[in-house]
Write a protein that holds these residues in place. Sequence first.
Motif, PDB file in Angstrom:
ATOM      1  N   ASP A   8       0.839  -1.188   0.000  1.00  0.00           N
ATOM      2  CA  ASP A   8       0.000   0.000   0.000  1.00  0.00           C
ATOM      3  C   ASP A   8       0.880   1.246   0.000  1.00  0.00           C
ATOM      4  OD1 ASP A   8      -1.503   2.256   1.529  1.00  0.00           O
ATOM      5  OD2 ASP A   8      -3.064   0.882   0.863  1.00  0.00           O
ATOM      6  N   ILE A   9       0.451   2.268  -0.726  1.00  0.00           N
ATOM      7  CA  ILE A   9       1.234   3.507  -0.835  1.00  0.00           C
ATOM      8  C   ILE A   9       1.433   4.155   0.539  1.00  0.00           C
ATOM      9  CG2 ILE A   9      -0.725   5.071  -1.262  1.00  0.00           C
ATOM     10  CD1 ILE A   9       2.678   5.178  -3.069  1.00  0.00           C
ATOM     11  N   GLY A  10       0.524   3.878   1.488  1.00  0.00           N
ATOM     12  CA  GLY A  10       0.662   4.453   2.823  1.00  0.00           C
ATOM     13  C   GLY A  10       1.728   3.811   3.679  1.00  0.00           C
ATOM     14  N   SER A  11       2.209   2.635   3.263  1.00  0.00           N
ATOM     15  CA  SER A  11       3.181   1.936   4.101  1.00  0.00           C
ATOM     16  C   SER A  11       4.521   1.707   3.417  1.00  0.00           C
ATOM     17  CB  SER A  11       2.603   0.585   4.550  1.00  0.00           C
ATOM     18  OG  SER A  11       2.218  -0.201   3.447  1.00  0.00           O
ATOM     19  N   ILE A  12       4.732   2.331   2.256  1.00  0.00           N
ATOM     20  CA  ILE A  12       6.032   2.208   1.586  1.00  0.00           C
ATOM     21  C   ILE A  12       6.687   3.581   1.509  1.00  0.00           C
ATOM     22  CG2 ILE A  12       5.215   0.278   0.185  1.00  0.00           C
ATOM     23  CD1 ILE A  12       5.372   2.341  -2.227  1.00  0.00           C
ATOM     24  N   GLY A  13       7.968   3.601   1.305  1.00  0.00           N
ATOM     25  CA  GLY A  13       8.624   4.877   1.098  1.00  0.00           C
ATOM     26  C   GLY A  13      10.028   4.921   1.654  1.00  0.00           C
ATOM     27  N   VAL A  14      10.633   6.078   1.485  1.00  0.00           N
ATOM     28  CA  VAL A  14      11.992   6.316   1.976  1.00  0.00           C
ATOM     29  C   VAL A  14      12.014   6.259   3.492  1.00  0.00           C
ATOM     30  CG1 VAL A  14      13.827   8.041   2.106  1.00  0.00           C
ATOM     31  CG2 VAL A  14      12.591   7.702  -0.037  1.00  0.00           C
ATOM     32  N   MET A  15      10.979   6.807   4.111  1.00  0.00           N
ATOM     33  CA  MET A  15      10.874   6.766   5.571  1.00  0.00           C
ATOM     34  C   MET A  15       9.417   6.897   5.974  1.00  0.00           C
ATOM     35  SD  MET A  15      12.436  10.528   6.553  1.00  0.00           S
ATOM     36  CE  MET A  15      12.662  10.067   8.240  1.00  0.00           C
ATOM     37  N   SER A  16       9.143   6.523   7.212  1.00  0.00           N
ATOM     38  CA  SER A  16       7.790   6.580   7.754  1.00  0.00           C
ATOM     39  C   SER A  16       7.776   7.540   8.937  1.00  0.00           C
ATOM     40  CB  SER A  16       7.345   5.182   8.195  1.00  0.00           C
ATOM     41  OG  SER A  16       6.072   5.221   8.776  1.00  0.00           O
ATOM     42  N   LEU A  17       7.217   8.707   8.731  1.00  0.00           N
ATOM     43  CA  LEU A  17       7.278   9.752   9.760  1.00  0.00           C
ATOM     44  C   LEU A  17       6.417   9.444  10.982  1.00  0.00           C
ATOM     45  CD1 LEU A  17       7.253  13.087   7.725  1.00  0.00           C
ATOM     46  CD2 LEU A  17       9.180  11.885   8.739  1.00  0.00           C
ATOM     47  N   ILE A  18       5.269   8.814  10.759  1.00  0.00           N
ATOM     48  CA  ILE A  18       4.358   8.581  11.889  1.00  0.00           C
ATOM     49  C   ILE A  18       4.155   7.089  12.147  1.00  0.00           C
ATOM     50  CG2 ILE A  18       3.178  10.785  11.607  1.00  0.00           C
ATOM     51  CD1 ILE A  18       0.868   9.249  10.255  1.00  0.00           C
ATOM     52  N   GLY A  19       5.046   6.263  11.631  1.00  0.00           N
ATOM     53  CA  GLY A  19       4.920   4.815  11.778  1.00  0.00           C
ATOM     54  C   GLY A  19       4.989   4.312  13.203  1.00  0.00           C
ATOM     55  N   ASP A  20       5.513   5.119  14.121  1.00  0.00           N
ATOM     56  CA  ASP A  20       5.588   4.723  15.532  1.00  0.00           C
ATOM     57  C   ASP A  20       4.514   5.390  16.382  1.00  0.00           C
ATOM     58  OD1 ASP A  20       7.789   3.037  15.224  1.00  0.00           O
ATOM     59  OD2 ASP A  20       9.191   4.692  15.392  1.00  0.00           O
ATOM     60  N   LEU A  21       3.634   6.168  15.778  1.00  0.00           N
ATOM     61  CA  LEU A  21       2.592   6.872  16.532  1.00  0.00           C
ATOM     62  C   LEU A  21       1.276   6.112  16.490  1.00  0.00           C
ATOM     63  CD1 LEU A  21       3.092  10.600  15.441  1.00  0.00           C
ATOM     64  CD2 LEU A  21       4.146   9.364  17.347  1.00  0.00           C
ATOM     65  N   THR A  22       0.576   6.094  17.614  1.00  0.00           N
ATOM     66  CA  THR A  22      -0.773   5.538  17.625  1.00  0.00           C
ATOM     67  C   THR A  22      -1.703   6.530  16.937  1.00  0.00           C
ATOM     68  OG1 THR A  22      -1.434   6.583  19.699  1.00  0.00           O
ATOM     69  CG2 THR A  22      -0.322   4.424  19.848  1.00  0.00           C
ATOM     70  N   LYS A  23      -2.900   6.074  16.628  1.00  0.00           N
ATOM     71  CA  LYS A  23      -3.872   6.962  15.975  1.00  0.00           C
ATOM     72  C   LYS A  23      -4.191   8.162  16.875  1.00  0.00           C
ATOM     73  CE  LYS A  23      -6.522   7.248  12.245  1.00  0.00           C
ATOM     74  NZ  LYS A  23      -6.037   7.074  10.873  1.00  0.00           N
ATOM     75  N   VAL A  24      -4.328   7.920  18.151  1.00  0.00           N
ATOM     76  CA  VAL A  24      -4.628   9.017  19.082  1.00  0.00           C
ATOM     77  C   VAL A  24      -3.490  10.028  19.102  1.00  0.00           C
ATOM     78  CG1 VAL A  24      -5.073   9.607  21.498  1.00  0.00           C
ATOM     79  CG2 VAL A  24      -6.189   7.607  20.474  1.00  0.00           C
TER      80      VAL A  24
END
Length: 199
Positions: free
Chosen positions: A149-165
């Motif tokens: 999915d385009i939301g989970s690929i890339g050079v880096m994940s800026l909010i990949g460690d944040l919960t939804k809240v």
Amino acid sequence: MVVSIDFSSYFRYIFYDIGLKRGQVHVSGGIDSSVVLPIVVEALGKENVIAISNPSGWNGDVTKANAQILCDSLDLKLFWNRIDEVEKSFIKSHVETFGEASIKPLVVSTFDAVGRTVQGLAAAHSFGTGIIATGNHTELVLGWSNFHDIGSIGVMSLIGDLTKVEVFELARYINKRFDKVIIPKNLYDKVRIEYYNNT
């Protein structure tokens, strides 16, 4: 929660170290990409950011309006690269091969996810950009997004460690920091936050 200048510099250095000066964010009109885009604009400068939306028939008027409002507030052009016709082509081929009964909601959402990724990677080659992932930790853990999915690929994940809240909290902070509404408030209203707090 603070988005510091040091963080922006760190982000910029990562891009420069791998030979990229421009970032690409896929904007759905949802909270995650709406939080990621302003951070990328601050770090790289709006002249070095490509914003793309890939709506299908599943995207409503509100989410599409949110995507445009976000980009307008950042004085950033939003490219509309629709997925509708690609999705129809995938479905037609799938039905011809496996039959009508093979089409299920998960199949269609997979076509959307993969189609957006193909469009995004092609755009990255066109613009010479690096894609920044927009998925958050909660959705990754729950399996709401997947590896293609385009939301989970890339050079880096800026909010990949944040919960939804935590993403909601960051949205509120970004608007406060810019001293204007960058991220539409309907994306982090009280009802929405309470829903995620109780699930």
